[in-house]
Each structure stands twice: as C-alpha cells, then as structure tokens.
Scaffold this motif. Structure first.
Motif, PDB file in Angstrom:
ATOM      1  N   PRO A   6       0.830  -1.214   0.000  1.00 36.84           N
ATOM      2  CA  PRO A   6       0.000   0.000   0.000  1.00 36.84           C
ATOM      3  C   PRO A   6       0.865   1.264   0.000  1.00 36.84           C
ATOM      4  N   ASN A   7       1.964   1.245   0.735  1.00 36.28           N
ATOM      5  CA  ASN A   7       2.843   2.413   0.808  1.00 36.28           C
ATOM      6  C   ASN A   7       3.467   2.726  -0.548  1.00 36.28           C
ATOM      7  N   ASN A   8       3.857   1.692  -1.311  1.00 34.47           N
ATOM      8  CA  ASN A   8       4.439   1.925  -2.639  1.00 34.47           C
ATOM      9  C   ASN A   8       3.493   2.749  -3.508  1.00 34.47           C
ATOM     10  N   LEU A   9       2.229   2.352  -3.540  1.00 38.24           N
ATOM     11  CA  LEU A   9       1.263   3.050  -4.381  1.00 38.24           C
ATOM     12  C   LEU A   9       0.951   4.436  -3.838  1.00 38.24           C
ATOM     13  N   SER A  10       0.839   4.560  -2.528  1.00 38.38           N
ATOM     14  CA  SER A  10       0.515   5.849  -1.923  1.00 38.38           C
ATOM     15  C   SER A  10       1.604   6.880  -2.211  1.00 38.38           C
ATOM     16  N   VAL A  11       2.851   6.502  -1.974  1.00 33.63           N
ATOM     17  CA  VAL A  11       3.968   7.419  -2.207  1.00 33.63           C
ATOM     18  C   VAL A  11       4.053   7.771  -3.693  1.00 33.63           C
ATOM     19  N   HIS A  12       3.909   6.771  -4.546  1.00 33.17           N
ATOM     20  CA  HIS A  12       3.976   7.018  -5.982  1.00 33.17           C
ATOM     21  C   HIS A  12       2.876   7.987  -6.422  1.00 33.17           C
ATOM     22  N   ALA A  13       1.655   7.746  -5.971  1.00 33.94           N
ATOM     23  CA  ALA A  13       0.527   8.598  -6.371  1.00 33.94           C
ATOM     24  C   ALA A  13       0.736  10.035  -5.900  1.00 33.94           C
ATOM     25  N   ARG A  14       1.221  10.201  -4.661  1.00 36.10           N
ATOM     26  CA  ARG A  14       1.407  11.548  -4.123  1.00 36.10           C
ATOM     27  C   ARG A  14       2.579  12.276  -4.734  1.00 36.10           C
ATOM     28  N   LYS A  15       3.682  11.570  -4.962  1.00 38.10           N
ATOM     29  CA  LYS A  15       4.915  12.264  -5.333  1.00 38.10           C
ATOM     30  C   LYS A  15       5.299  12.153  -6.801  1.00 38.10           C
ATOM     31  N   HIS A  16       4.855  11.092  -7.469  1.00 40.09           N
ATOM     32  CA  HIS A  16       5.349  10.872  -8.824  1.00 40.09           C
ATOM     33  C   HIS A  16       4.253  10.891  -9.885  1.00 40.09           C
ATOM     34  N   LEU A  17       3.064  10.546  -9.517  1.00 40.12           N
ATOM     35  CA  LEU A  17       1.985  10.507 -10.500  1.00 40.12           C
ATOM     36  C   LEU A  17       1.681  11.895 -11.019  1.00 40.12           C
ATOM     37  N   TYR A  18       1.591  12.866 -10.112  1.00 41.34           N
ATOM     38  CA  TYR A  18       1.281  14.232 -10.505  1.00 41.34           C
ATOM     39  C   TYR A  18       2.448  15.184 -10.296  1.00 41.34           C
ATOM     40  N   GLY A  19       3.545  14.712  -9.797  1.00 41.08           N
ATOM     41  CA  GLY A  19       4.649  15.605  -9.495  1.00 41.08           C
ATOM     42  C   GLY A  19       4.352  16.348  -8.206  1.00 41.08           C
ATOM     43  N   VAL A  55      -7.121  16.247  -6.549  1.00 42.04           N
ATOM     44  CA  VAL A  55      -6.121  15.887  -5.538  1.00 42.04           C
ATOM     45  C   VAL A  55      -6.794  15.589  -4.206  1.00 42.04           C
ATOM     46  N   VAL A  56      -7.768  16.420  -3.834  1.00 45.10           N
ATOM     47  CA  VAL A  56      -8.498  16.190  -2.584  1.00 45.10           C
ATOM     48  C   VAL A  56      -9.210  14.840  -2.646  1.00 45.10           C
ATOM     49  N   GLU A  57      -9.857  14.556  -3.765  1.00 49.35           N
ATOM     50  CA  GLU A  57     -10.565  13.285  -3.927  1.00 49.35           C
ATOM     51  C   GLU A  57      -9.610  12.105  -3.792  1.00 49.35           C
ATOM     52  N   ILE A  58      -8.455  12.205  -4.451  1.00 54.77           N
ATOM     53  CA  ILE A  58      -7.461  11.138  -4.363  1.00 54.77           C
ATOM     54  C   ILE A  58      -6.981  10.991  -2.922  1.00 54.77           C
ATOM     55  N   GLY A  59      -6.752  12.118  -2.258  1.00 56.16           N
ATOM     56  CA  GLY A  59      -6.320  12.068  -0.857  1.00 56.16           C
ATOM     57  C   GLY A  59      -7.356  11.400   0.034  1.00 56.16           C
ATOM     58  N   LEU A  60      -8.617  11.760  -0.152  1.00 55.14           N
ATOM     59  CA  LEU A  60      -9.681  11.157   0.650  1.00 55.14           C
ATOM     60  C   LEU A  60      -9.789   9.657   0.394  1.00 55.14           C
ATOM     61  N   ARG A  61      -9.669   9.273  -0.877  1.00 53.81           N
ATOM     62  CA  ARG A  61      -9.716   7.840  -1.202  1.00 53.81           C
ATOM     63  C   ARG A  61      -8.535   7.100  -0.583  1.00 53.81           C
TER      64      ARG A  61
END
Length: 189
Positions: free
Chosen positions: A56-69, A105-111
């Motif tokens: 779960p951490n791999n995807l979370s970090v990637h989504a926050r830091k690399h998916l959108y920059g 971004v808020v929606e992704i964060g909430l999810r």
C-alpha cells in the motif's frame, strides 16, 4: 520542441520508486488517474505479477509524489498543453483548470485515507481543521449577508406598498411577533 511550444515531460520518474521502475507503470498510472482505489490497483497488478510485490505504501507514495509531481495543478496544465501540441485532444485530461485539479487531488487524498494507504500528518490535520472553520465562517457570513439583503428588500417593499401612516402599526406588530417567537431561556421562565 514543436513549433514554438516546448513539450513538457508528462511523467515524473524516481529510480528508487518500485512503481516508477515497473514495466506496469503506465497501467498503474492510468488506473490511479481514473480514480481506481489503491487497494484495487495493488491487487490487480500483484495478481498479474503472481506475488505481493507492491505494498500500500508503494502506491501511496507514488501517487502523491510521482503521479502528478509536486504540483498536480501545474502538471495537469502542462500535460493538457503538451497533449494539444502533440495533436491528440482526446488525451487532454478532463481537469485542466487549477481548481479542478485541486479537487481531484483532494478526492485522491480522501480515497487514500479511506483505503488506509495514507495517514494525514498532524500539521495536515490542523491545516484542514482551520480551512474547514474558514469555510464554515464564510458560509455563515454569506448566509447573514443574504438574510440582510432579504430583510432590506422586504422593508423597502413594505414602505412602497403600505401607507406611511401605518408604518408604526406594522413595526409594533413586528415587535409583538418577534417577542412571541423568541425562545424563552431557562432563567426567564
């Protein structure tokens, strides 16, 4: 460069990130951008790989830091512009305005929080609480302003329709109705 437009890189890549290095990155990014819950993305890709490679951490970090920059709104603006320059308008993201990007971004964060793959930092919680209070106060102010406009409009209408010699009677009736409708406090009973 195409014409006088510089093509902006559409992908942030971090060599230490398992998702960035994965041959399945394009699929993972597409699923995340479509709003697929992280848990579902992880299970799908791990199913393809045949073992629990992504956490779960791999995807979370990637989504926050690399998916959108570091700035999702900026990434979306640049991405949309680059896609238009490349001549593929169907690939332009639906959210090209900064405020739409921030909502995404808020929606992704909430999810992410809901799925248990992200936990807000204490500073984030404090900022969120302050922002909620600000929004509530802004809403209360807007309601008050609307009520005052309505009262002024009603008063003006009464003055236009009711003869001036009746204004004192109307005001006296208003005070009587107001007194009747005012809740009684415990001490006044």
């Amino acid at each position: 460069m195409i014409g006088n437009e510089t093509i902006v890189p559409l992908v942030v890549s971090e060599p230490r990130c398992k998702v960035c290095r994965s041959e399945h990155r394009a699929m993972i990014d597409a699923m995340l951008r479509q709003g697929t819950p992280h848990t579902e993305v992880r299970q799908h890709v791990n199913g393809i790989l045949g073992h629990e490679y992504f956490t779960p951490n791999n995807l979370s970090v990637h989504a926050r830091k690399h998916l959108y920059g570091s700035d999702p709104a900026e990434w979306l603006r640049k991405s949309a512009r680059a896609q238009r320059v490349l001549g593929d308008p169907s690939a332009v993201p639906a959210h090209t305005r900064p405020e739409d990007a921030l909502r995404a971004v808020v929606e992704i964060g909430l999810r992410s929080i809901d799925a248990g793959v992200a936990v807000p930092e204490p500073g984030d919680v404090i900022r969120a609480a302050r922002e909620l209070k600000r929004i509530e106060l802004d809403g209360e102010r807007a309601t008050e302003e609307q009520m005052l406009r309505e009262i002024k409009a009603f008063t003006t209408a009464v003055k236009r329709v009711v003869p001036e010699e009746m204004w004192d009677a109307v005001y006296a009736e208003y005070e009587a109705v107001l007194t009747e409708s005012t809740p009684k406090t415990r001490g006044a009973q």
